[in-house]
Scaffold this active site. Structure first.
Site, PDB file in Angstrom:
ATOM      1  N   ARG A 252       0.869  -1.178   0.000  1.00  0.00           N
ATOM      2  CA  ARG A 252       0.000   0.000   0.000  1.00  0.00           C
ATOM      3  C   ARG A 252       0.906   1.229   0.000  1.00  0.00           C
ATOM      4  NH1 ARG A 252      -1.895  -3.641   3.877  1.00  0.00           N
ATOM      5  NH2 ARG A 252      -3.986  -4.486   3.483  1.00  0.00           N
ATOM      6  N   LYS A 277      -2.115  -2.406   7.734  1.00  0.00           N
ATOM      7  CA  LYS A 277      -3.530  -2.368   8.080  1.00  0.00           C
ATOM      8  C   LYS A 277      -3.845  -3.439   9.120  1.00  0.00           C
ATOM      9  CE  LYS A 277      -8.058  -2.275   5.793  1.00  0.00           C
ATOM     10  NZ  LYS A 277      -8.750  -2.405   4.483  1.00  0.00           N
ATOM     11  N   HIS A 383      -3.252   2.532  -5.312  1.00  0.00           N
ATOM     12  CA  HIS A 383      -3.670   1.178  -4.950  1.00  0.00           C
ATOM     13  C   HIS A 383      -3.814   0.274  -6.169  1.00  0.00           C
ATOM     14  CE1 HIS A 383      -4.750  -0.966  -1.306  1.00  0.00           C
ATOM     15  NE2 HIS A 383      -5.695  -1.605  -1.963  1.00  0.00           N
ATOM     16  N   ARG A 386      -1.149  -2.314  -6.471  1.00  0.00           N
ATOM     17  CA  ARG A 386      -1.357  -3.489  -5.598  1.00  0.00           C
ATOM     18  C   ARG A 386      -2.297  -4.469  -6.272  1.00  0.00           C
ATOM     19  NH1 ARG A 386      -1.109  -5.105  -0.020  1.00  0.00           N
ATOM     20  NH2 ARG A 386      -3.086  -5.870   0.802  1.00  0.00           N
ATOM     21  N   HIS A 409      -3.448 -10.404   3.694  1.00  0.00           N
ATOM     22  CA  HIS A 409      -4.879 -10.598   3.942  1.00  0.00           C
ATOM     23  C   HIS A 409      -5.094 -11.664   5.018  1.00  0.00           C
ATOM     24  CE1 HIS A 409      -6.030  -9.082  -0.358  1.00  0.00           C
ATOM     25  NE2 HIS A 409      -5.783  -8.099   0.492  1.00  0.00           N
ATOM     26  N   TYR A 418      -9.264 -10.994  -6.797  1.00  0.00           N
ATOM     27  CA  TYR A 418      -8.306 -10.850  -7.891  1.00  0.00           C
ATOM     28  C   TYR A 418      -8.399 -11.976  -8.917  1.00  0.00           C
ATOM     29  CZ  TYR A 418      -6.416  -7.248  -4.924  1.00  0.00           C
ATOM     30  OH  TYR A 418      -6.289  -6.109  -4.168  1.00  0.00           O
TER      31      TYR A 418
END
Length: 459
Positions: A252, A277, A383, A386, A409, A418
């Site tokens: 990020r 995050k 972003h 990414r 994640h 994705y």
């Protein structure tokens, strides 16, 4: 259940409530009787036993909340007699967290508060900082509470005495209907007000049944490898290196600009990402293409740091009160931000001067110019790189679990988005319209138009 809660949250809370009640009842030799009307003294004895076993305060708070959930929803008994224990445990948790972070008192955590702001906002900032909220989260929540105060004509903390769940519900509905805001904006407003009720007003906000802002499933924008290369051609210097980090490591933008010198492991070809995050950390491979550029940035950063040391201004912000645990760490080269700002800045909380990283808005401005120069009409943001990182790895046959780990994640379902781009190289889907044209022997309109252009140019 509130419309703003996750569907499984209540089930999870009740599951753990039953587990803690079972331990609690066995501790008091009640044999797990479900109808046992326990008292505050019983709870205090159990929590003290956990404290003596060196269980941290935040976990003892979870036990307390679990017992109250069991009492309220399984036994259908009042929980008001236990409110004083909850308030005391909040104080214990806050003080324990402050001491772990190296502060002498809980007030040291707060930092500088603007005395010209309304008293409600001052208390909210103080409570958020004691609760360990990030500065960006604090700014976002404070902005939503200020908007609520303006909408309802509230000027000070005393005005909130008459505010009820219906006022919050009406405000959130207005955001969705009249403001036409995104679902994430409405959710932020809800959670900001919920924090304000919990931390400042110290009362339950009540059930909220506001009209929700709609948010459908969003398909991420992905550039082709050719488009990524053309964007790189429009960037240079630090902005090119940041773009290559975003695309080559799946970072990020906040993770890239917050890299510190110590996070780059050239010998093992790894990059450490901290404070991502959700407060998570992870390792990502260091691309060979970036070894030489990053080594040059490290050396130029060293020269700037030596200049700061000579001027007596060498300092960098450190997380978790490390400046108290390691008093000289803020002057050490290893802790410095790799992509440092060209000027010193003042910490908005403590007022101390540091050399911070470059501003968040610097890279997006240069990226927009590069995208426009490349003639790309897609909506490309920081972003997007990414998204490209994950999608291109899946195209090349990388296992989705590996991509999940590289992106950081928690759930593979997040990574599954994705898999949306089906026209991957070598696996092109043929539209039924094209198949119909082939079956009937008709040429596609686009092909005839292109051939016409060529014939016209030759003539």
């Amino acid at each position: 259940m509130s419309m703003f809660e996750k569907p499984s949250q209540a089930e999870q809370e009740l599951k753990w409530a039953k587990i803690w009640f079972k331990q609690f009842s066995h501790f008091h030799k009640r044999g797990g009787k479900a109808n046992w009307d326990f008292s505050p003294d019983d709870v205090i004895l159990f929590l003290r036993s956990k404290r003596d076993q060196r269980m941290p305060a935040w976990k003892r708070m979870k036990i307390l909340k679990g017992l109250l959930v069991y009492r309220r929803f399984e036994q259908e008994l009042p929980i008001d007699p236990f409110s004083f224990i909850v308030e005391k445990m909040k104080e214990i948790v806050a003080n324990e967290r402050a001491k772990q972070d190296g502060y002498d008192t809980i007030e040291d955590v707060v930092g500088v508060i603007d005395p010209t702001e309304p008293d409600a906002i001052q208390q909210f900032r103080r409570a958020l900082r004691k609760d360990g909220m990030r500065l960006q989260t604090e700014r976002s929540y404070v902005g939503k509470v200020k908007a609520f105060m303006a909408d309802r004509g509230l000027r000070c903390l005393a005005d909130f005495a008459s505010v009820r769940a219906s006022d919050v519900e009406a405000h959130l509905t207005d955001l969705a209907v009249d403001g036409n805001v995104a679902a994430s904006t409405q959710n932020t407003a809800f959670h900001g007000l919920l924090k304000f009720f919990t931390l400042v007003l110290k009362r339950d906000m009540g059930p909220i049944e506001a009209i929700r802002a709609s948010k459908g499933k969003q398909v991420p924008t992905v550039m082709s490898t050719r488009e990524v290369a053309s964007v790189f051609e429009g960037l240079e210097g630090v902005h090119l290196t940041i773009a290559q980090l975003l695309y080559g490591c799946g970072m990020r933008i906040s993770e890239a600009i917050r890299l510190r010198v110590k996070d780059i492991d050239f010998d093992n070809h790894l990059i450490e990402i901290h404070g991502a995050k959700g407060g998570k950390s992870r390792l990502v491979p260091l691309p060979d293409e970036l070894v030489e550029p990053l080594q040059r940035f490290v050396e130029s950063r060293r020269a700037l740091h030596e200049h700061d040391i000579a001027n007596g201004t060498a300092s960098v912000w450190l997380p978790y009160a490390l400046h108290r645990k390691y008093p000289s760490a803020h002057r050490e080269f290893r802790w410095q931000y790799l992509f440092a700002s060209h000027r010193l800045s003042r910490d908005p909380r403590t007022g101390e001067r540091h050399r911070h990283h470059i501003h968040y808005e610097t890279f997006p401005r240069h990226l927009k110019v590069a995208v426009d120069s490349a003639g790309i009409d897609k909506h490309v943001t920081s972003h997007t790189f990414r998204h490209c990182f994950a999608t291109h790895l899946l195209w090349s046959g990388t296992d989705i679990r590996t991509v999940q780990e590289l992106l950081g994640h928690s759930d593979v379902k997040t990574t599954m988005i994705y898999t949306h781009v089906m026209n991957r190289p070598g696996v092109r889907i043929v539209s039924p319209l094209d198949r119909l044209s082939e079956a009937t022997g008709r040429q596609p309109a686009g092909k005839s138009y292109q051939e016409g252009r060529i014939a016209y140019a030759a003539g």
